[in-house]
Design an enzyme around this catalytic site. Structure first.
Site, PDB file in Angstrom:
ATOM      1  N   GLY A  96       0.789  -1.246   0.000  1.00 27.57           N
ATOM      2  CA  GLY A  96       0.000   0.000   0.000  1.00 27.57           C
ATOM      3  C   GLY A  96       0.810   1.279   0.000  1.00 27.57           C
ATOM      4  O   GLY A  96       0.265   2.366   0.137  1.00 27.57           O
ATOM      5  N   VAL A  97       2.145   1.205  -0.173  1.00 20.52           N
ATOM      6  CA  VAL A  97       2.969   2.433  -0.071  1.00 20.52           C
ATOM      7  C   VAL A  97       3.015   3.224  -1.379  1.00 20.52           C
ATOM      8  O   VAL A  97       3.441   4.374  -1.391  1.00 20.52           O
ATOM      9  CB  VAL A  97       4.407   2.100   0.388  1.00 20.52           C
ATOM     10  N   LYS A  99       3.872   1.339  -4.589  1.00 24.98           N
ATOM     11  CA  LYS A  99       4.783   0.632  -5.517  1.00 24.98           C
ATOM     12  C   LYS A  99       4.259   0.722  -6.952  1.00 24.98           C
ATOM     13  O   LYS A  99       4.978   1.078  -7.870  1.00 24.98           O
ATOM     14  CB  LYS A  99       4.884  -0.840  -5.124  1.00 24.98           C
ATOM     15  N   SER A 101       2.037   2.735  -8.329  1.00 25.29           N
ATOM     16  CA  SER A 101       2.018   4.118  -8.856  1.00 25.29           C
ATOM     17  C   SER A 101       3.426   4.558  -9.256  1.00 25.29           C
ATOM     18  O   SER A 101       3.635   5.141 -10.314  1.00 25.29           O
ATOM     19  CB  SER A 101       1.454   5.082  -7.798  1.00 25.29           C
ATOM     20  N   ASP A 123       2.707  -9.186  -8.950  1.00 26.04           N
ATOM     21  CA  ASP A 123       1.946  -9.258  -7.689  1.00 26.04           C
ATOM     22  C   ASP A 123       0.618  -9.950  -7.983  1.00 26.04           C
ATOM     23  O   ASP A 123      -0.151  -9.446  -8.786  1.00 26.04           O
ATOM     24  CB  ASP A 123       1.705  -7.812  -7.180  1.00 26.04           C
ATOM     25  N   ASN A 347       7.340   7.981  -0.196  1.00 28.14           N
ATOM     26  CA  ASN A 347       6.154   8.432  -0.916  1.00 28.14           C
ATOM     27  C   ASN A 347       5.106   9.007   0.036  1.00 28.14           C
ATOM     28  O   ASN A 347       5.096   8.708   1.222  1.00 28.14           O
ATOM     29  CB  ASN A 347       5.573   7.244  -1.698  1.00 28.14           C
TER      30      ASN A 347
HETATM   31  N1  LIG Z   1       2.028  10.256  -3.864  1.00 29.26           N
HETATM   32  C1  LIG Z   1       0.733   9.878  -3.813  1.00 29.26           C
HETATM   33  N2  LIG Z   1      -0.215  10.796  -3.580  1.00 29.26           N
HETATM   34  C2  LIG Z   1      -1.524  10.444  -3.517  1.00 29.26           C
HETATM   35  N3  LIG Z   1      -1.983   9.163  -3.675  1.00 29.26           N
HETATM   36  C3  LIG Z   1      -1.048   8.223  -3.902  1.00 29.26           C
HETATM   37  C4  LIG Z   1       0.337   8.515  -3.999  1.00 29.26           C
HETATM   38  N4  LIG Z   1       0.994   7.334  -4.240  1.00 29.26           N
HETATM   39  C5  LIG Z   1       0.053   6.369  -4.294  1.00 29.26           C
HETATM   40  N5  LIG Z   1      -1.175   6.891  -4.100  1.00 29.26           N
HETATM   41  C6  LIG Z   1      -2.468   6.179  -4.045  1.00 29.26           C
HETATM   42  O1  LIG Z   1      -2.362   5.206  -2.998  1.00 29.26           O
HETATM   43  C7  LIG Z   1      -3.065   4.010  -3.354  1.00 29.26           C
HETATM   44  C8  LIG Z   1      -2.100   2.815  -3.310  1.00 29.26           C
HETATM   45  O2  LIG Z   1      -1.106   3.048  -4.308  1.00 29.26           O
HETATM   46  P1  LIG Z   1      -0.455   1.794  -5.065  1.00 29.26           P
HETATM   47  O3  LIG Z   1      -1.516   0.878  -5.522  1.00 29.26           O
HETATM   48  O4  LIG Z   1       0.489   2.334  -6.048  1.00 29.26           O
HETATM   49  O5  LIG Z   1       0.301   1.117  -3.828  1.00 29.26           O
HETATM   50  P2  LIG Z   1       0.946  -0.351  -3.803  1.00 29.26           P
HETATM   51  O6  LIG Z   1       2.101  -0.295  -2.870  1.00 29.26           O
HETATM   52  O7  LIG Z   1       1.202  -0.838  -5.163  1.00 29.26           O
HETATM   53  O8  LIG Z   1      -0.258  -1.150  -3.162  1.00 29.26           O
HETATM   54  P3  LIG Z   1      -0.353  -2.758  -3.061  1.00 29.26           P
HETATM   55  O9  LIG Z   1       0.703  -3.177  -2.073  1.00 29.26           O
HETATM   56  O10 LIG Z   1      -1.749  -2.956  -2.577  1.00 29.26           O
HETATM   57  O11 LIG Z   1      -0.113  -3.277  -4.431  1.00 29.26           O
HETATM   58  C9  LIG Z   1      -3.604   4.257  -4.765  1.00 29.26           C
HETATM   59  O12 LIG Z   1      -4.936   4.704  -4.627  1.00 29.26           O
HETATM   60  C10 LIG Z   1      -2.735   5.382  -5.306  1.00 29.26           C
HETATM   61  O13 LIG Z   1      -3.417   6.186  -6.273  1.00 29.26           O
END
Ligand SMILES: Nc1ncnc2c1ncn2[C@@H]1O[C@H](COP(=O)(O)OP(=O)(O)OP(=O)(O)O)[C@@H](O)[C@H]1O
Length: 410
Positions: A96-97, A99, A101, A123, A347
């Protein structure tokens, strides 16, 4: 340590002409949003001339006016984008951090800088389709429209990949040998042989085998000449635990498959004499060949992970002490696996609070504490720190990913 840059970006309005299904089959949802930036940028005293990007598609009603900070070398993007030799970037970290994006925004930036780019999600809980606001499911390469150069995305389906391996062995691991050996009163050997059936290994796979099969599937893609054009490949990996198993798994598989093959060899040679008398061709050999090919591919995957010239693992985290601690452990594990790590993205950093929002001020203070922990962490303090601000809307669709890429990947 890079200077802190904080942006306050507010999307003034956001509407998308999406069809009924969440992921329209047409390549991209024309995203209607206008972006007005009022940057509070610590290191810049004045805003820069706004850049307006002409929408690619006449009917898309978006205009992105962004004010770009001067190209400071914060992420070292110039080094990442230089050269036409193929490079691999794996992004990983706690769940959820951001990755996906960060991975998707990096892929868009590579494509907009002239690289044929492939972004791959290994993933099992994919979110690339969400990030690109486009249906990327199906386990095949899907073209993403919007960037200047070809950008393809692939959501690897480990279950599908596993099915393919299992079917392949089932057909080749036929019962021909079993009946024959039973007939010879050598059933006990079959039991041992049976225990080594690849299908069973896949039925109760050790943790991370899905990932390794997924990556070996990517290798399959990349080995075939039709994908030679990709010069940047970005992996959006699963949360930390999976990724660590994935990175250590090629060794595990190489060793275990090696043992299986040795044992098969012993049993096969013990029985080949008998078979030659009865002229039974070796059907088990095909399964062993597949095992050998899987083992060879795993060795390639392991070498790929450790090749500092072509591969780099970028750790993504958020500014909390817990996430920073997990990132430190991840960095130490990657170092133990000899996986090259140079960059750390922190992030979702809150901008300095302009209003007298007490919550924001306390939250930001907490985040600054986490940044201090990074400075003093023996593992993380040596990495190039990239600070990515929290923007106040979800990062979805190529324009938003381009916006994020222009802030993060400089
Ligand atoms: N810098 C940012 N500002 C605002 N929202 C963000 C930012 N980075 C990510 N997000 C939002 O946070 C949420 C989680 O982002 P993301 O899916 O990229 O995380 P992830 O680490 O890939 O999650 P997971 O571990 O579930 O795959 C998404 O809704 C994304 O749009």
């Amino acid at each position: 340590m890079a200077k802190a840059v904080a942006w306050h970006a507010s999307f003034t309005s956001y509407s998308s002409s999406s069809s009924s299904s969440p992921f329209p089959r047409n390549p991209i949802v024309p995203v209607g949003f206008s972006l007005s930036l009022s940057p509070r940028i610590h290191t810049l005293s004045s805003a820069f001339p706004s850049l307006s990007i002409k929408p690619k598609r006449p009917n898309s009603s978006f205009e992105v006016r962004s004010v770009a900070a001067p190209a400071e070398d914060i992420a070292g993007f110039d080094e990442m984008v230089s050269g036409t030799e193929r490079k691999y970037y794996m992004l990983g970290g706690k769940g959820g951090v951001g990755k996906t994006s960060c991975a998707a925004s990096l892929a868009v930036k590579f494509a907009n800088n002239g690289h044929h780019t492939l972004v791959v999600s290994t993933d099992p809980a994919h979110s690339l389709s969400d990030s690109f606001a486009q249906d990327l499911t199906g386990g095949m390469l899907v073209p993403v429209e919007g960037p200047d150069f070809p950008l393809f995305a692939l959501e690897i389906n480990p279950d599908k990949a596993r099915e393919e391996f299992r079917d392949a062995t089932k057909n080749n691991g036929g019962t021909g040998v079993k009946e024959f050996m039973d007939g010879m009163g050598l059933g006990i050997l079959v039991e041992q042989l049976g225990e080594l059936k690849l299908g069973e290994l896949l039925d109760t796979p050790p943790p991370g085998l899905d990932e390794a099969i997924a990556i070996s599937k990517v290798m399959q893609f990349l080995e075939s000449p039709q994908y030679n054009m990709f010069t940047r490949i970005v992996f959006d990996t699963a949360p930390t635990g999976h990724t660590l198993r994935l990175l250590s798994l090629p060794d595990f598989l190489d060793a275990s498959i090696g043992k299986i093959l040795k044992l098969r060899q012993k049993i096969a040679s013990a029985t080949s004499a008998i078979k030659s008398v009865f002229g039974q061709e070796e059907t088990k050999q095909n399964a062993a060949d597949k095992l050998e090919r899987l083992r060879e591919r795993m060795v390639k995957v392991r070498d790929l992970f450790r090749d500092a010239d072509s591969t780099e693992f970028v750790i993504v985290t958020i500014p909390t002490v817990m996430a920073v601690s997990e990132s430190s452990r991840l960095s130490a594990s990657l170092k133990k696996e000899n996986v090259p790590v140079k960059r750390l993205i922190v992030n979702q950093i809150l901008p300095p609070s302009a209003s007298d929002c007490k919550f924001c001020a306390v939250k930001r203070k907490d985040q600054m504490r986490a940044l201090d922990v990074i400075q003093s962490d023996p593992e993380l303090s040596s990495l190039k720190l990239i600070q990515s601000p929290l923007v106040d809307m979800e990062i979805r669709g190529v324009p938003a990913l381009k916006f994020m890429g222009d802030i993060v990947w400089k």
